[in-house]
Scaffold this motif. Structure first.
Motif, PDB file in Angstrom:
ATOM      1  N   TYR A 163      13.656 -66.444  -6.625  1.00  0.00           N
ATOM      2  CA  TYR A 163      13.138 -65.993  -8.305  1.00  0.00           C
ATOM      3  C   TYR A 163      14.053 -64.376  -8.130  1.00  0.00           C
ATOM      4  CZ  TYR A 163      10.691 -62.674  -5.244  1.00  0.00           C
ATOM      5  OH  TYR A 163       9.941 -62.028  -4.644  1.00  0.00           O
ATOM      6  N   ASP A 196      13.501 -73.770 -15.042  1.00  0.00           N
ATOM      7  CA  ASP A 196      13.687 -72.538 -13.825  1.00  0.00           C
ATOM      8  C   ASP A 196      12.371 -73.559 -12.405  1.00  0.00           C
ATOM      9  OD1 ASP A 196      12.154 -70.167 -12.197  1.00  0.00           O
ATOM     10  OD2 ASP A 196      11.005 -70.501 -13.354  1.00  0.00           O
ATOM     11  N   ASN A 201      10.171 -70.386  -6.641  1.00  0.00           N
ATOM     12  CA  ASN A 201       9.500 -69.864  -6.361  1.00  0.00           C
ATOM     13  C   ASN A 201       9.238 -68.791  -5.674  1.00  0.00           C
ATOM     14  OD1 ASN A 201       7.332 -72.347  -6.292  1.00  0.00           O
ATOM     15  ND2 ASN A 201       9.329 -73.247  -4.807  1.00  0.00           N
ATOM     16  N   SER A 252       4.788 -64.976 -14.670  1.00  0.00           N
ATOM     17  CA  SER A 252       5.588 -66.321 -14.116  1.00  0.00           C
ATOM     18  C   SER A 252       6.970 -66.027 -14.362  1.00  0.00           C
ATOM     19  CB  SER A 252       4.921 -67.927 -14.338  1.00  0.00           C
ATOM     20  OG  SER A 252       5.767 -67.553 -16.139  1.00  0.00           O
ATOM     21  N   SER A 298       8.884 -67.789 -14.988  1.00  0.00           N
ATOM     22  CA  SER A 298       9.263 -68.667 -16.418  1.00  0.00           C
ATOM     23  C   SER A 298       9.241 -68.660 -17.352  1.00  0.00           C
ATOM     24  CB  SER A 298       8.680 -70.233 -16.367  1.00  0.00           C
ATOM     25  OG  SER A 298       8.970 -71.160 -15.846  1.00  0.00           O
ATOM     26  N   LYS A 329       9.798 -75.612 -16.724  1.00  0.00           N
ATOM     27  CA  LYS A 329       9.614 -75.340 -14.918  1.00  0.00           C
ATOM     28  C   LYS A 329       9.717 -76.558 -14.222  1.00  0.00           C
ATOM     29  CE  LYS A 329       7.950 -72.490 -11.376  1.00  0.00           C
ATOM     30  NZ  LYS A 329       9.057 -71.583 -11.139  1.00  0.00           N
ATOM     31  N   ASN A 351      10.266 -77.311  -8.434  1.00  0.00           N
ATOM     32  CA  ASN A 351       9.723 -76.233  -7.455  1.00  0.00           C
ATOM     33  C   ASN A 351       8.631 -76.568  -6.795  1.00  0.00           C
ATOM     34  OD1 ASN A 351       7.083 -76.025  -9.983  1.00  0.00           O
ATOM     35  ND2 ASN A 351       6.670 -74.206  -7.922  1.00  0.00           N
ATOM     36  N   LEU A 392       4.439 -73.344 -21.177  1.00  0.00           N
ATOM     37  CA  LEU A 392       4.757 -72.791 -20.272  1.00  0.00           C
ATOM     38  C   LEU A 392       3.605 -71.774 -19.548  1.00  0.00           C
ATOM     39  CD1 LEU A 392       7.930 -72.529 -19.296  1.00  0.00           C
ATOM     40  CD2 LEU A 392       7.997 -70.078 -21.042  1.00  0.00           C
ATOM     41  N   ALA A 447       3.155 -72.611 -16.063  1.00  0.00           N
ATOM     42  CA  ALA A 447       4.083 -72.083 -15.061  1.00  0.00           C
ATOM     43  C   ALA A 447       3.283 -71.487 -13.662  1.00  0.00           C
ATOM     44  CB  ALA A 447       5.245 -71.278 -15.551  1.00  0.00           C
ATOM     45  N   GLU A 465       3.318 -72.306  -9.780  1.00  0.00           N
ATOM     46  CA  GLU A 465       4.108 -71.417  -8.888  1.00  0.00           C
ATOM     47  C   GLU A 465       2.817 -71.781  -7.177  1.00  0.00           C
ATOM     48  OE1 GLU A 465       6.298 -68.209 -11.307  1.00  0.00           O
ATOM     49  OE2 GLU A 465       4.555 -68.000 -10.550  1.00  0.00           O
TER      50      GLU A 465
END
Length: 205
Positions: free
Chosen positions: A68, A89, A92, A108, A110, A125, A128, A173, A176, A180
């Motif tokens: 990341y 993406d 994490n 995030s 993303s 995303k 993950n 998004l 996202a 995470e």
């Protein structure tokens, strides 16, 4: 089947690339370490190739499989070479002891990638909340994904289905950051008795 470009040559690049190649996709690997990318291409086989880091990817779907901390910088480095591409993406952004995140709602990885990406690129995303070892086992899995472009999400969903995965659309998004945290949830379960041979999923009752 299609060409899937993967930026990175680590464990997740290996797991995703191997699984996709087994199902007929052509894999292009792009890494700052060309020798490592070539070794991975040789390991994956099935016509996997090595592209030039920073050049226009061959695939319309580009999986950003780097840590990341460097993801945004990598996307910025590619610049207009990513115009019109779907950027997946998988990062994490865990803190040092994996007890939380270094990101915040609205910020995030993303969303940071989307801000750095060129016009016409769309960020999705995904992946993950799946451990690399489980992904490599090649069994059916649920995959949560989010993104703002309906067309990009449809393309990614079709790709996931081709990998024997069930795509579960969790929204735009802005979700996202929730994904995470799903990564944190997965690690918490694994550390507290469930072990690392687990995956997250959903079931209609």
């Amino acid at each position: 089947m299609t060409t899937i470009s993967i930026i990175g040559s680590g464990n997740m690049a290996t797991a995703i690339g191997t699984r996709a190649a087994k199902r007929g996709h052509t894999i292009e690997l792009m890494s700052r370490d060309t020798a490592k990318a070539q070794a991975l291409a040789d390991r994956i086989g099935n016509g996997a190739t090595v592209g030039t880091f920073g050049a226009t990817p061959a695939g319309d779907i580009v999986i950003v499989a780097v840590l990341y901390a460097s993801a945004v910088e990598v996307v910025a480095h590619y610049g207009d070479a990513l115009a019109g591409k779907i950027l997946v993406d998988i990062t994490n952004p865990f803190n040092a002891d994996v007890s939380g995140l270094v990101t915040a709602p609205g910020n995030s990885v993303s969303e940071q990638i989307a801000a750095a990406a060129p016009e016409g690129a769309h960020v999705v995303k995904a992946f993950n909340s799946i451990l690399r070892g489980v992904l490599a086992e090649d069994r059916p899995l649920d995959v949560f994904f989010v993104g703002d472009s309906a067309e990009a999400k449809a393309r990614v969903a079709a790709f996931l289905e081709s990998l024997d995965m069930r795509p579960l659309d969790a929204g735009g998004l802005e979700m996202a950051h929730a994904l995470e945290w799903a990564g944190i949830l997965l690690v918490g379960l694994a550390r507290n008795g469930a072990d690392f041979d687990i995956s997250l999923g959903a079931e209609a009752l």
